[in-house]
Design an enzyme around this catalytic site. Structure first.
Site, short mmCIF file in Angstrom:
data_model
loop_
_atom_site.label_atom_id
_atom_site.label_comp_id
_atom_site.label_asym_id
_atom_site.label_seq_id
_atom_site.Cartn_x
_atom_site.Cartn_y
_atom_site.Cartn_z
N THR A 365 -3.51 -4.29 -4.12
CA THR A 365 -2.77 -3.19 -3.52
C THR A 365 -2.46 -2.13 -4.56
O THR A 365 -2.30 -2.43 -5.74
CB THR A 365 -1.45 -3.69 -2.88
N ARG A 366 -2.43 -0.89 -4.11
CA ARG A 366 -1.95 0.20 -4.95
C ARG A 366 -0.78 0.90 -4.25
O ARG A 366 -0.34 1.97 -4.67
CB ARG A 366 -3.07 1.21 -5.25
N HIS A 370 3.55 -3.14 3.18
CA HIS A 370 4.22 -2.95 4.47
C HIS A 370 3.98 -4.16 5.36
O HIS A 370 3.37 -5.15 4.95
CB HIS A 370 3.79 -1.63 5.11
N HIS A 373 0.38 -5.55 5.72
CA HIS A 373 -0.06 -6.30 4.53
C HIS A 373 0.62 -7.67 4.48
O HIS A 373 -0.04 -8.68 4.19
CB HIS A 373 0.30 -5.52 3.26
N ARG A 459 -9.79 -3.33 6.23
CA ARG A 459 -10.82 -2.50 6.89
C ARG A 459 -11.24 -1.29 6.05
O ARG A 459 -12.34 -0.76 6.23
CB ARG A 459 -10.28 -2.02 8.25
#
Length: 558
Positions: A365-366, A370, A373, A459
């Site tokens: 993740t960057r 939320h 996730h 996705r």
């Protein structure tokens, strides 16, 4: 007859020399090689009986061990020595006299050695009750150029053994590959000097030809030196570069989709150069070659476009066309500002082992995590033992949320919504390319090197704008044979909060129309934060929303 060699373990008492030396002997014999172990205590009892612990007697003991080791190696055997051998000069003397000499430094801090010392010898030495105790009342001189450095305070014995086996293969002493040894973990080769060695190398760096670099180069340098970009051990040469750009594989055939090159405006004129950020040396490169890169071909291959508006393409085209190849030493860490989470691949593997996880899923993740996730991570945790939440903290786009804010969000989320014994938060020092599907494969390879057995791909993994199309990051993994990447890919559909379902769902599980799916774009999130509005609970946890809102207010008043 196979050619013999000597594996010379050195390190303080209790650092693990005998443990790993015995494990190495067993592994070599399993491979059909004859190995003799010259353990320090046994040598003292038989070969060096009567010698004391003065410097002269210690040096005599080491010379005797070296003589016997050479005899073993000369006859085609493998001599493994496990003595403290505290003095650098006599070790180097033995090295100079011994063909096939491989030095293994078992590094461990006094604090860790004191904690694990059941006999209490370190405490007595520190209290002044023991004389001539190496590392306390008698000096220990670290090697400057050991072929292998094992950090036994953070590595498991299996990881240390794998590191030594890999080095013996790289040096040509062993031919069998690790991939055929299913019981050994994938090796993590570290080139992260510390202590006296680091001090000496920093001094040397100031005498070498200098190349000024930035945070991106430091990220690549540190990832290479820590083993995070294995099988690469240094910046790519021309053959690997051309192969990666042309086929998404290294010249040897291994999958690799992102060129890792040290770019410069011109070719170097020296075979050893120092990398500097400002006035500080951050690395040394042993230059093997230099070659010119093709920005346009690389952009189309890696990013699928040569559009200057793409952030990765823009960075590429602003860089020098020359690439410098060579092995590296990292003289600085790529720090996140959260040192407790700056774990190397070996350290992550050690935590995984200590917690008894046989499987671990990685999540890239960057952005702050939320609810969508979180949902993916918890679905994965139903299948595996542990989760590595592995946020990228290297350079990102200017409009991405700063790493310091993101880390605070992760801490809040993990504190309230995950079982702590099943999640490990650690930083990923890599920088973001925004290369979509090619970067998804790259991220999977990196997480494999950190010990992950599974990796989550969404996705639009590593995407930016509309360059790649929905689920392109899923489709690229169809190009690889089962098991070829060394990590299992978990491909997840788009997830969201559905008001009709009353919870998180995905396009696979929810029958309701899109207007009932509550999602927020990055633009919408930034707008709400700028207006001082709370983010909806269906999008993110309230604790995370509070961190983001406070950061936005602080930025607005700065």
């Amino acid at each position: 007859m196979s050619k013999g060699f000597v594996v010379w373990f050195t390190g303080l008492s209790g650092a693990g020399k005998s443990t790993i030396a015995n494990a190495l002997k067993a592994e070599l014999e399993r491979r059909g090689r004859h190995a003799e172990l010259l353990d320090g205590d046994e040598v003292r009892m038989h070969l060096s009986k009567g010698l004391g612990f003065s410097k002269e007697d210690r040096d005599t003991n080491i010379r005797r061990i070296g003589y016997v080791a050479r005899l073993v190696a000369r006859s085609g055997g493998i001599a493994i020595t496990a003595a403290i051998s505290p003095y650098r000069e006599v070790r180097d003397e033995v090295r100079a006299q011994t063909p096939g000499f491989v030095e293994v430094y078992m590094r461990c801090a006094i604090e860790a050695l004191t904690e694990r010392d059941t006999k209490g010898l370190y405490r007595k030495a520190l209290a002044g009750e023991l004389a001539n105790f190496t590392g306390v009342s008698d000096p220990y001189q670290e090697p400057f150029h050991a072929e292998v450095v094992c950090d036994t305070a953070s590595e498991t014995p299996a990881e240390s053994l794998a590191k030594i086996i890999e080095a013996l293969q790289r040096l040509g002493h062993l031919s069998e590959t690790l991939e055929r040894l299913g019981h050994l973990p994938r090796p993590t080769v570290e080139r992260l000097p510390a202590g006296d060695e680091l001090h000496a190398l920093r001094a040397e760096a100031r005498t070498l030809p200098r190349l000024d670099v930035g945070p991106r180069e430091l990220s690549d340098l540190f990832m290479l030196a820590s083993g995070g970009l294995a099988p690469l051990e240094g910046f790519m040469g021309a053959e690997d570069y051309k192969s990666v750009v042309g086929s998404g594989r290294l010249a040897g055939g291994q999958p690799y989709t992102i060129p890792i090159v040290l770019r410069a405006a011109s070719a170097p004129t020296a075979d050893r150069i120092a990398l500097f950020i400002g006035d500080q040396p951050v690395g040394i490169v042993d230059v093997t070659s230099a070659f010119q890169t093709d920005h346009d071909a690389e952009a189309r291959s890696v990013y699928g476009t040569d559009d200057d508006a793409h952030p990765g393409v823009r960075v590429l085209k602003e860089s020098g066309r020359w690439a410098i190849a060579g092995d590296v030493l990292a003289l600085a860490h790529a720090a996140s500002g959260f040192p407790a989470y700056d774990l190397t691949p070996a350290q992550v593997r050690a935590v995984k082992s200590a917690r008894g996880w046989s499987t671990m899923v990685g999540f890239q993740t960057r952005n702050p995590v939320h609810r969508a996730h979180e949902y993916l991570q918890k679905v994965a945790l139903e299948m595996v033992d542990g989760l590595l939440l592995h946020p990228l903290v290297g350079e990102t786009k200017s409009d991405d949320i700063p790493a310091s804010v993101r880390m605070s969000c992760y801490e809040e989320l993990l504190r309230g919504y995950f079982p702590p014994e099943r999640v490990l938060l650690a930083t990923n020092p890599a920088w973001m390319r925004y290369a979509g599907p090619k970067e998804a494969v790259f991220h999977a390879i990196v997480r494999r090197n950190y010990g992950c057995t599974h990796f989550i791909v969404g996705r639009d993994h590593a995407g930016v704008g509309s360059y790649y199309g929905t689920y392109a990051a899923h489709r690229i993994f169809d190009e690889y044979a089962p098991g070829e990447l060394g990590i299992e890919i978990l491909r997840f559909e788009h997830t969201f909060y559905c008001s009709a379902c009353g919870g998180m769902a995905s396009s696979r599980t929810c029958p309701h129309p899109a207007e009932l799916h509550q999602t927020l774009s990055g633009t919408a999130v930034r707008k709400l934060l700028a207006e001082g509005e709370d983010l909806p609970a269906e999008f993110t946890r309230p604790e995370v929303a509070r961190v983001l809102l406070d950061a936005a207010k602080e930025e607005a008043t700065a």
